[in-house]
Write an enzyme that holds these catalytic residues in place. Structure first.
Site, mmCIF file in Angstrom:
data_model
loop_
_atom_site.group_PDB
_atom_site.id
_atom_site.type_symbol
_atom_site.label_atom_id
_atom_site.label_comp_id
_atom_site.label_asym_id
_atom_site.label_seq_id
_atom_site.Cartn_x
_atom_site.Cartn_y
_atom_site.Cartn_z
ATOM 1 N N ASN A 9 -7.856 1.694 -10.044
ATOM 2 C CA ASN A 9 -7.411 0.979 -8.768
ATOM 3 C C ASN A 9 -8.613 1.128 -7.698
ATOM 4 O OD1 ASN A 9 -6.474 -0.299 -6.628
ATOM 5 N ND2 ASN A 9 -4.771 1.034 -6.395
ATOM 6 N N TRP A 10 -9.608 0.172 -7.580
ATOM 7 C CA TRP A 10 -10.404 0.108 -6.638
ATOM 8 C C TRP A 10 -10.146 -0.144 -5.117
ATOM 9 C CZ3 TRP A 10 -15.896 -2.048 -8.431
ATOM 10 C CH2 TRP A 10 -16.404 -1.184 -9.514
ATOM 11 N N LYS A 11 -9.056 -0.600 -5.058
ATOM 12 C CA LYS A 11 -8.416 -0.825 -3.547
ATOM 13 C C LYS A 11 -9.343 -1.725 -2.965
ATOM 14 C CE LYS A 11 -6.212 3.399 -3.907
ATOM 15 N NZ LYS A 11 -5.307 4.629 -3.327
ATOM 16 N N HIS A 93 2.285 -1.191 -5.485
ATOM 17 C CA HIS A 93 1.535 -0.031 -5.132
ATOM 18 C C HIS A 93 2.029 0.443 -3.897
ATOM 19 C CE1 HIS A 93 -1.531 2.777 -3.825
ATOM 20 N NE2 HIS A 93 -1.850 2.697 -5.136
ATOM 21 N N GLU A 95 0.689 1.575 -1.441
ATOM 22 C CA GLU A 95 -0.056 0.923 -0.151
ATOM 23 C C GLU A 95 0.593 -0.528 0.171
ATOM 24 O OE1 GLU A 95 -3.612 1.909 -1.487
ATOM 25 O OE2 GLU A 95 -3.288 3.916 -1.301
ATOM 26 N N GLU A 163 3.811 7.047 -9.233
ATOM 27 C CA GLU A 163 2.854 7.514 -8.348
ATOM 28 C C GLU A 163 3.560 8.163 -7.322
ATOM 29 O OE1 GLU A 163 -1.383 5.414 -8.879
ATOM 30 O OE2 GLU A 163 -0.073 4.413 -7.574
ATOM 31 N N GLY A 169 -4.249 9.914 -3.016
ATOM 32 C CA GLY A 169 -5.653 10.045 -2.000
ATOM 33 C C GLY A 169 -5.640 11.334 -1.363
ATOM 34 N N SER A 208 -4.184 11.429 -7.451
ATOM 35 C CA SER A 208 -5.349 12.473 -7.326
ATOM 36 C C SER A 208 -5.748 13.147 -8.551
ATOM 37 C CB SER A 208 -4.819 13.592 -6.254
ATOM 38 O OG SER A 208 -4.465 12.971 -4.818
ATOM 39 N N GLY A 229 -7.215 6.173 -8.340
ATOM 40 C CA GLY A 229 -7.998 5.400 -7.103
ATOM 41 C C GLY A 229 -9.298 6.002 -6.852
ATOM 42 N N GLY A 230 -9.486 6.953 -6.028
ATOM 43 C CA GLY A 230 -10.698 7.247 -5.617
ATOM 44 C C GLY A 230 -11.641 7.739 -6.825
#
Ligand code: PEP
Length: 248
Positions: A9-11, A93, A95, A163, A169, A208, A229-230
């Site tokens: 997920n590159w957001k 998600h 977010e 999640e 994150g 994470s 994600g990251g």
């Protein structure tokens, strides 16, 4: 047998220069034994599809509107994602649930729209730290699962991502028994609602995931892969996670 899946997920991160990261991945994994998915910003979907042509890596969106078209400035519909070459879409998600106050009912409507457009919906659920500390994790996850999945959901068109919000994150990760408990709970819930097909849904862990912890997380029962994600932004990080899932 569920095929394992690792999704990135590159957001809101990614410009054309970042397509080089995907090309590095397809070069490093020319014939992956697990499913690979990257969900870049919508502006990059069509170009990422072109850049990965001939490879099994799938490209997805990060959200879609519940309606197929109309006066919804700034939104993207499921048919539009499909038209751009996407095969999946992340929905619900945390977010989106936080930044846009998305409810389970809205996520369910979006998932139904995704299914109508032929997309695989990757539906995210997970508790906050306050909810975990209050002993509400399974109740929260169960409510989100029941409310966010439409009756059109099958193991073929829907993936669940567990999640924990507090792990996204942050570098914090639940213990392996905590992950196992929630995944087993989700699996049992899916069986109650969908019968035998409940065993075919893939359940990803997200929060994470890094090269250093991927292998142990992938060893947990009922973890069919990860939503990352990251660590999905750079091939140098995502590659070892793919390799860990391939070896699991
Ligand atoms: C995510 O955003 O879905 C996620 C899991 O992020 P991270 O891997 O950075 O925690």
């Amino acid at each position: 047998m569920r095929r394992k899946l690792v999704a990135g997920n590159w957001k809101m991160n990614g410009t054309r220069a970042d397509l080089a990261e995907v090309q590095a991945l397809t070069t490093a994994f020319p014939a992956p034994t697990v499913d690979l998915l990257i969900c870049p910003p919508a502006t990059l979907i069509a170009q990422m599809v072109t850049a990965t042509q001939g490879h099994t890596l799938a490209v997805g969106g990060q959200d879609c509107h519940a309606n197929p078209k109309g006066a919804h400035t700034g939104d993207i519909s499921a048919p539009e994602l499909a038209d751009a070459g996407a095969s999946h879409v992340i929905l619900g998600h945390s977010e989106r649930r936080t930044d846009h106050a998305e409810t389970d009912a809205q996520v369910r409507a979006k998932a139904q729209a995704a299914h109508s457009a032929g997309l695989i919906a990757l539906v995210c659920i997970g508790e906050t730290l306050e909810q975990r500390e209050a002993g509400q994790t399974l109740a929260v996850v169960g409510t989100q699962l029941a409310g966010s999945l439409p009756d059109t959901a099958t193991g073929a068109n829907t993936v669940i991502a567990y999640e924990p919000v507090w792990a996204i994150g942050t570098g914090l990760v639940p213990t392996l028994p905590q992950i196992a408990e929630v995944h087993a709970f989700i699996r049992a819930d899916l069986a109650i609602r969908f019968g035998a097909d409940g065993a075919t849904f893939r359940i990803l862990y997200g929060g994470s995931v890094k090269p250093s912890n991927a292998a142990e997380i992938f060893g947990v029962p009922d973890v069919d892969g990860a939503l990352v994600g990251g660590a999905s932004l750079k091939a140098a990080d995502f590659g070892p996670i793919i390799a860990a899932l391939s070896a699991a």
